[in-house]
Design an enzyme around this catalytic site. Structure first.
Site, mmCIF file in Angstrom:
data_model
loop_
_atom_site.group_PDB
_atom_site.id
_atom_site.type_symbol
_atom_site.label_atom_id
_atom_site.label_comp_id
_atom_site.label_asym_id
_atom_site.label_seq_id
_atom_site.Cartn_x
_atom_site.Cartn_y
_atom_site.Cartn_z
ATOM 1 N N ASP A 63 -1.177 5.491 -2.371
ATOM 2 C CA ASP A 63 -2.059 4.995 -1.309
ATOM 3 C C ASP A 63 -3.277 5.899 -1.242
ATOM 4 O O ASP A 63 -3.174 7.066 -0.883
ATOM 5 C CB ASP A 63 -1.315 4.978 0.029
ATOM 6 C CG ASP A 63 -2.036 4.184 1.108
ATOM 7 O OD1 ASP A 63 -3.274 4.050 1.009
ATOM 8 O OD2 ASP A 63 -1.373 3.714 2.047
ATOM 9 N N ARG A 102 -6.073 5.269 0.597
ATOM 10 C CA ARG A 102 -6.918 4.953 1.744
ATOM 11 C C ARG A 102 -7.190 6.161 2.630
ATOM 12 O O ARG A 102 -6.378 7.075 2.728
ATOM 13 C CB ARG A 102 -6.267 3.847 2.579
ATOM 14 C CG ARG A 102 -6.293 2.501 1.902
ATOM 15 C CD ARG A 102 -5.524 1.467 2.697
ATOM 16 N NE ARG A 102 -4.089 1.743 2.703
ATOM 17 C CZ ARG A 102 -3.200 0.954 3.290
ATOM 18 N NH1 ARG A 102 -3.608 -0.135 3.928
ATOM 19 N NH2 ARG A 102 -1.911 1.250 3.245
#
Length: 205
Positions: free
Chosen positions: A126, A128
């Site tokens: 991930d 983000r």
């Protein structure tokens, strides 16, 4: 990160008329959107969602993920509550971009799970970031949040930014035969808080 407010317009939807607030990250050039519904009361916890862009799920009706189902359900829940917000962040493919997401899907078609596919492409599971959300929330007048999410990283990120998360509201919808393995991986490897009881099964054909 430098977030610049740009403009606000009306956004009629099947669930009512939202306001759409445009923001620009002047460092990266990325454009983010905040949707608000009703008159937000800053003294109260506001129902909301932090939603990362998913072209395939949000716009192309893909059943490979639960993103589109989550976005629509969040908008419906907000309309039913009479007030709320969605921050729509341009972080396609958990931050790796659309074309790399398609590359990851190709690896998944060959047997990799969503985490393995990212890692084979040289990315973390991930990628983000959430530091843009604080100035966006400040602009729309949100200080306390009832956050619709299954992702503990979002709750942690908001708390680290000084945003009060009063409640986490599960958002478990859209399970189908095409995304069962994906959802299991999100739960077991990415720590998403899911329970079989809460799943709403759709599009089983």
């Amino acid at each position: 990160m430098s977030i610049k407010y740009v403009a606000t317009s009306k956004l009629p939807t099947p669930w009512g008329v939202f306001a759409m607030h445009g923001f620009e990250d002047t460092e990266t050039g990325k454009e983010h959107v905040a949707l608000t519904f009703g008159e937000l009361d800053a003294s109260q916890p506001i129902l909301g969602r932090i939603h990362s862009e998913c072209l395939t799920g949000d716009a192309l009706f893909s059943l490979r993920c639960d993103c589109g189902f989550q976005l629509q359900t969040a908008m419906q829940n907000i309309a039913e509550a009479g007030q709320g917000f969605i921050l729509y962040l341009r972080q396609e493919g958990r931050g790796i971009g659309l074309l790399n997401k398609i590359r990851a899907y190709e690896l998944q078609d060959q047997g990799a799970n969503t985490v393995e596919a990212n890692e084979r492409l040289g990315f973390a599971a991930d990628m983000r970031k959430y530091d843009m959300i604080k100035p966006m929330l400040e602009k729309i007048g949100v200080q306390q949040v009832k956050l619709m999410t299954n992702n503990p990283r979002k709750v942690k990120a908001m708390k680290e930014l000084g945003i009060a998360v009063i409640e986490r509201v599960p958002l478990q919808v859209g399970k189908n035969r095409y995304n069962e393995a994906y959802l299991k991986t999100k739960s077991t490897e990415l720590g998403h808080m899911m329970s079989e009881y809460h799943f709403t099964e759709e599009h089983q054909d």
